[in-house]
Design a protein around this motif. Structure first.
Motif, short mmCIF file in Angstrom:
data_model
loop_
_atom_site.label_atom_id
_atom_site.label_comp_id
_atom_site.label_asym_id
_atom_site.label_seq_id
_atom_site.Cartn_x
_atom_site.Cartn_y
_atom_site.Cartn_z
N TRP A 108 -11.25 16.44 -6.06
CA TRP A 108 -9.91 15.86 -6.19
C TRP A 108 -9.35 15.48 -4.81
O TRP A 108 -8.83 14.39 -4.61
CB TRP A 108 -9.04 16.90 -6.90
N ILE A 119 -11.39 20.93 -7.34
CA ILE A 119 -10.27 20.63 -6.43
C ILE A 119 -10.77 19.97 -5.15
O ILE A 119 -10.12 19.09 -4.59
CB ILE A 119 -9.43 21.90 -6.15
N VAL A 176 -8.13 4.87 5.39
CA VAL A 176 -7.83 3.61 4.70
C VAL A 176 -8.16 2.37 5.53
O VAL A 176 -8.70 1.39 5.01
CB VAL A 176 -6.36 3.59 4.21
N SER A 206 -9.16 6.45 -7.34
CA SER A 206 -8.93 7.89 -7.46
C SER A 206 -8.49 8.25 -8.88
O SER A 206 -8.85 9.29 -9.41
CB SER A 206 -7.86 8.34 -6.45
N LEU A 207 -7.75 7.34 -9.54
CA LEU A 207 -7.24 7.63 -10.88
C LEU A 207 -8.37 7.85 -11.88
O LEU A 207 -8.31 8.74 -12.72
CB LEU A 207 -6.34 6.48 -11.37
N GLY A 236 -6.64 3.92 -3.63
CA GLY A 236 -5.27 4.36 -3.91
C GLY A 236 -4.73 3.81 -5.22
O GLY A 236 -3.98 4.48 -5.92
N GLY A 271 -10.09 0.55 0.62
CA GLY A 271 -9.03 1.53 0.90
C GLY A 271 -7.87 1.37 -0.07
O GLY A 271 -7.38 2.35 -0.64
N PRO A 315 -9.47 9.30 1.36
CA PRO A 315 -9.39 7.83 1.50
C PRO A 315 -8.09 7.35 2.15
O PRO A 315 -8.07 6.27 2.75
CB PRO A 315 -9.48 7.33 0.05
N VAL A 316 -7.02 8.13 2.06
CA VAL A 316 -5.77 7.73 2.73
C VAL A 316 -5.98 7.82 4.24
O VAL A 316 -5.56 6.95 5.00
CB VAL A 316 -4.59 8.63 2.29
N LEU A 317 -6.66 8.89 4.67
CA LEU A 317 -6.90 9.07 6.11
C LEU A 317 -7.83 7.99 6.65
O LEU A 317 -7.74 7.61 7.81
CB LEU A 317 -7.50 10.46 6.37
N SER A 353 -8.61 11.58 -3.18
CA SER A 353 -7.22 11.15 -3.02
C SER A 353 -6.74 11.22 -1.57
O SER A 353 -6.25 10.23 -1.03
CB SER A 353 -6.30 11.95 -3.95
N TYR A 354 -6.90 12.36 -0.92
CA TYR A 354 -6.36 12.50 0.44
C TYR A 354 -7.27 11.87 1.49
O TYR A 354 -6.79 11.21 2.41
CB TYR A 354 -6.11 13.98 0.76
N MET A 392 -0.91 7.55 -7.03
CA MET A 392 -1.81 8.71 -6.94
C MET A 392 -1.05 10.01 -7.18
O MET A 392 -1.56 10.93 -7.83
CB MET A 392 -2.48 8.76 -5.57
N TYR A 445 0.81 -1.22 0.00
CA TYR A 445 0.00 0.00 0.00
C TYR A 445 0.85 1.27 0.00
O TYR A 445 0.51 2.23 -0.69
CB TYR A 445 -0.94 0.02 1.21
#
Lengths: 722, 93
Positions: B31, B28, B42, B64-65, B60, B56, B38-40, B35-36, A121, A114
């Protein structure tokens, strides 16, 4: 004159190019199929197939370069500003995706799971910023280089020169990494010497960019994109069919992830353990669980040792530090927190949006309208590869956990031996040297002997290494017949492959490049597919190198010489100087590449942080804040750069220096706010930019393409360019 | 309905820019959300598994892509419409 062609002429041109490249794609597939048939049915030797792919693709790039040769300045620097959005998208894709994206990214995901997704990204999310914040305005501005924009917007040569120097430093390290990539691919697939590989590769780059500048580079990059994406998608599609029976790897690798989770649990690779430094803190290892990489300065130590070995210097490597460390609980344990991941991802995104060789690609489209669309196509073409990389990584990991780990050393699949010869993988179980003649042991054993972790003594004098049953010598060392040392353990002599025993001759972990390079062999495909992958990797490295050389040449010939030193220089002088700078930059890159310093790859990673803290805030505020002025921009660029480099250098050598566990790779996150604050504060303390520059900003925001008006701003005080 | 193309040039530029900034801000925010955020989240998201993919991890690696690509094409489309609304397209030069 740089007049945008009318839209009907544009669509005729676009259709013509689409036909050419359509035919090219079909031709390339036919040639590949013929080679495949020749290999399978006529038994043509693999060496010849490798050479054919290499020479054929290089000849193709050279041909495009010769067809596109030019003496026009607009064509040399910005491809005549008539590249349709779709083709600029492909060219940007090839420009962007380097040897690292093509070969190493899937490997990074394979190795760190991960945590590696910050790159996926980061290197795609930056394009959203590029599309929303930069591309349309830079296209409106037109001109030739990014320092051109900085110079015109912030009124003066100081800002321009600072930007030009930043662009040269970033691009030169980047291009050096590409040259190393070219040499390695040649060495692995054709078997030529690394140096010869570098020379062949560079001559290919030069034929193209020297003769035709940006125009040749653009149209070559389109061809290179087609080759690299074909080469990337074919092996993984076959892997997916073999492993899951479904031909779309991007959708089917969920099954691979599930198998990885199962196998990691069975093999004890995924487990939750208490932190050695912070009691009560638990961290889960494994492919899916996030944020389980600690901090260390191993790479800094390795880099210093390598420099000492190569140049006979005697620099002292920094003292080894790893975090967490049971002996130094005061250093804490940052695993399990997302801050390092987020900082790295942010730097990669902002850096992507601020890299000069990507930004100039949007000068080459005919209009503001096309530039917006073109970023979309760029990301779409990049997306095809980045969307697939996680599938590559997952299938490889599944395959290795299933078919290599837990197997007898003597029963491993053939590809492990084949790639072992290239030094990308070594199965480090001592059973493999039982009965091997003294002196014939593989290099990973010799390396362990050198470091003292293993001692071999031929006690019975028969000239052969004889293993015996394992016995414990003391707490740390073991013995098994004629071998002893700290590396000798019950598991390391049992002849069964552990995950921890899969490494390379010099390291305890696999070389990540194996993931993509060996995929055709793992899938049992003929060598032709392997040669195709090599051609793809080469295309990725060469296309990026091409784009970077143009940036370096234009920064020197256009920004430093023409705009600053001699504004009266003739068109001919400027083109000649640009051409010679391409050669000079290529030669410097080759010389820097030859020692193959690990530090170079490190510097490329740092380039993103530096771009994020310099170009990104300057260009952003230049467009969106009318009040930003020259002194503010210069203070911002320098301040951002200094803070970034300071954190980088401190943390790289001594990871105990960190904020929230953020590593040197994410150091731009500290430089960026400093740069923004400095631009704002210094701009407000000094005079507002003159009326003319405020007009320039208003003009940038007006989407009607108008290159004649904009040329006035760019060439203020300089001789008319055209 | 107001014909924005008939407004004085300065007014047109001002309104056009305001709409553009609003669009940029909205995109934005999206955006950032894909991206940010889902990291928090995860660890929580990884408990949801769809088609073998822990959510999660999926956000990533691919989720998100896809949104990134859509966002850029949407912006290009929306801005072309905005150019026309204010008479600022290349055909209006």
């Amino acid at each position: 004159m740089a007049v945008s062609p009318s839209s009907s002429a544009q669509s005729v041109f676009r259709n013509k190019m689409a036909r050419y490249y359509g035919l090219f794609t079909i031709g390339f597939l036919i040639v590949s199929t013929i080679m495949l048939l020749l290999e399978v049915f006529a038994g043509v030797p693999t060496q010849i197939i490798g050479w054919v792919f290499l020479l054929l693709t290089m000849a193709l790039y050279a041909t495009i370069g010769i067809i596109s040769r030019t003496k026009l300045l607009d064509e040399y620097y910005v491809a005549g500003r008539n590249v349709p959005a779709v083709f600029n998208g492909m060219a940007t894709g090839a420009d962007w995706m380097s040897a690292a994206s093509f070969i190493s990214m899937a490997g990074t995901l394979f190795l760190i799971g991960y945590d590696g997704l910050a790159y996926i990204m980061g290197w795609t999310g930056g394009y959203v910023l590029l599309a929303l914040l930069f591309a349309p305005y830079l296209r409106k501005f037109g001109q030739y280089t990014i320092p051109d924009f900085v110079g015109a917007r912030f009124g003066g040569n100081t800002a321009r020169i600072v930007a030009a120097i930043c662009a040269i430093i970033v691009s030169l390290t980047y291009v050096t990494a590409q040259v190393v990539g070219v040499g390695l691919i040649m060495q692995r697939f054709i078997g030529v010497d690394f140096r010869l590989g570098v020379v062949i590769g560079l001559s290919g780059v030069l034929v193209c960019s020297f003769l035709g500048g940006m125009k040749a580079v653009t149209w070559t990059q389109v061809a290179q994109y087609i080759i690299l994406i074909t080469a990337y998608l074919i092996p993984v599609t076959f892997l997916s069919i073999q492993l899951t029976g479904f031909p779309i790897p991007q959708l089917s690798y969920g099954q691979a992830l599930q198998n990885i989770v199962r196998l990691e649990q069975e093999q004890g690779l995924s487990k939750t353990t208490e932190s050695p430094a912070v009691p009560g803190k638990f961290v889960t290892s494994g492919y899916i669980p996030p944020f389980n990489e600690g901090l260390s300065n191993a790479s800094a130590r390795a880099a210093v040792n390598q420099i000492n070995n190569q140049f006979g210097s005697s620099l002292t490597p920094p003292e080894a530090i790893t975090i967490p460390d049971a002996k130094r609980p005061e250093l804490g344990d940052w695993r399990g927190t997302p801050w390092n991941f987020l900082a790295l991802m942010a730097c990669l995104m902002l850096g992507t949006a601020g890299l000069p060789h990507i930004l100039i690609r949007f000068y080459t489209v005919p209009s503001v309208r096309e530039s917006r669309l073109s970023v979309g196509w760029s990301l779409f073409f990049i997306f095809l590869l980045y969307f697939t990389a996680p599938a590559y990584a997952a299938f490889s990991r599944w395959n290795i956990l299933e078919n290599v780990v837990g197997k007898q050393v003597s029963e491993l699949p053939a590809w492990t031996e084949q790639w072992g010869r290239n030094g990308l993988i070594a199965i480090r179980d001592f059973k493999a040297i039982d009965g091997v003649a003294l002196g014939k042991q593989p290099s990973w054993v010799k390396n362990l002997e050198k470091s003292g972790a293993v001692v071999i003594e031929d006690a019975n004098g028969n000239g052969v290494i004889d293993l015996g049953p394992f016995e414990k010598v003391d707490d740390k060392t073991g013995r098994a017949g004629e071998i002893s040392g700290t590396a000798v353990t019950e598991k390391s002599i049992d002849g069964i492959v552990q995950y921890g025993e899969i490494g390379t001759p010099t390291a305890g972990t696999i070389d990540g490049d194996l993931v993509v390079l060996s995929a055709p062999d793992i899938a049992g495909l003929p060598f032709t597919i392997g040669a195709l992958v090599a051609a793809g990797g080469l295309a990725a490295a060469l296309s990026t190198a091409d784009g970077l050389l143009v940036v370096i040449a234009s920064a020197v010939a256009h920004d430093i010489y023409f705009r600053t030193i001699n504004p009266k220089a003739s068109l001919q002088t400027r083109i000649m100087l640009g051409k010679s700078m391409i050669v000079v930059a290529a030669v410097i890159a080759a010389l820097l590449a030859l020692p193959r310093l690990a530090l170079i790859a490190q510097m490329v990673a740092w380039a993103f942080s530096m771009a994020a803290a310099t170009f990104f805030p300057i260009v952003l505020l230049g467009i969106f804040w009318r009040r930003a002025n020259g002194p503010g921009a210069i203070a911002g660029m320098i301040g951002g750069l200094v803070v970034t480099i300071f954190y980088m250098a401190m943390n790289y050598t001594n990871p105990a220096f960190n904020v929230l566990g953020i590593s040197h790779l994410g150091s731009g996150i500290f430089g960026l706010p400093v740069a923004i604050i400095l631009v704002v504060v210094v701009s407000l303390m000094t005079k507002a930019p003159p009326r003319e520059i405020q007009e320039l900003v208003d003009n940038l925001r007006n989407p009607i393409t108008d290159d004649e008006t904009m040329a006035k701003y760019g060439s203020k005080g300089a001789a008319q360019a055209h | 309905m107001t014909d924005f193309t008939k407004l004085p040039a300065e007014e047109r530029a001002r309104l056009y820019w305001r709409e553009n900034l609003r669009l940029i801000t909205t995109l934005i925010v999206i955006w950032f959300m894909v991206s940010y955020v889902p990291v928090l989240l995860v660890n929580q998201l990884n408990n949801i598994v769809i088609g073998g993919f822990p959510l999660g991890y999926y956000m990533g690696s691919q989720g998100s892509l896809v949104v990134f690509v859509v966002l850029i094409f949407y912006y290009a489309f929306a801005m072309n419409r905005l150019d026309q609304k204010y008479g600022l397209g290349d055909r209006d030069r």
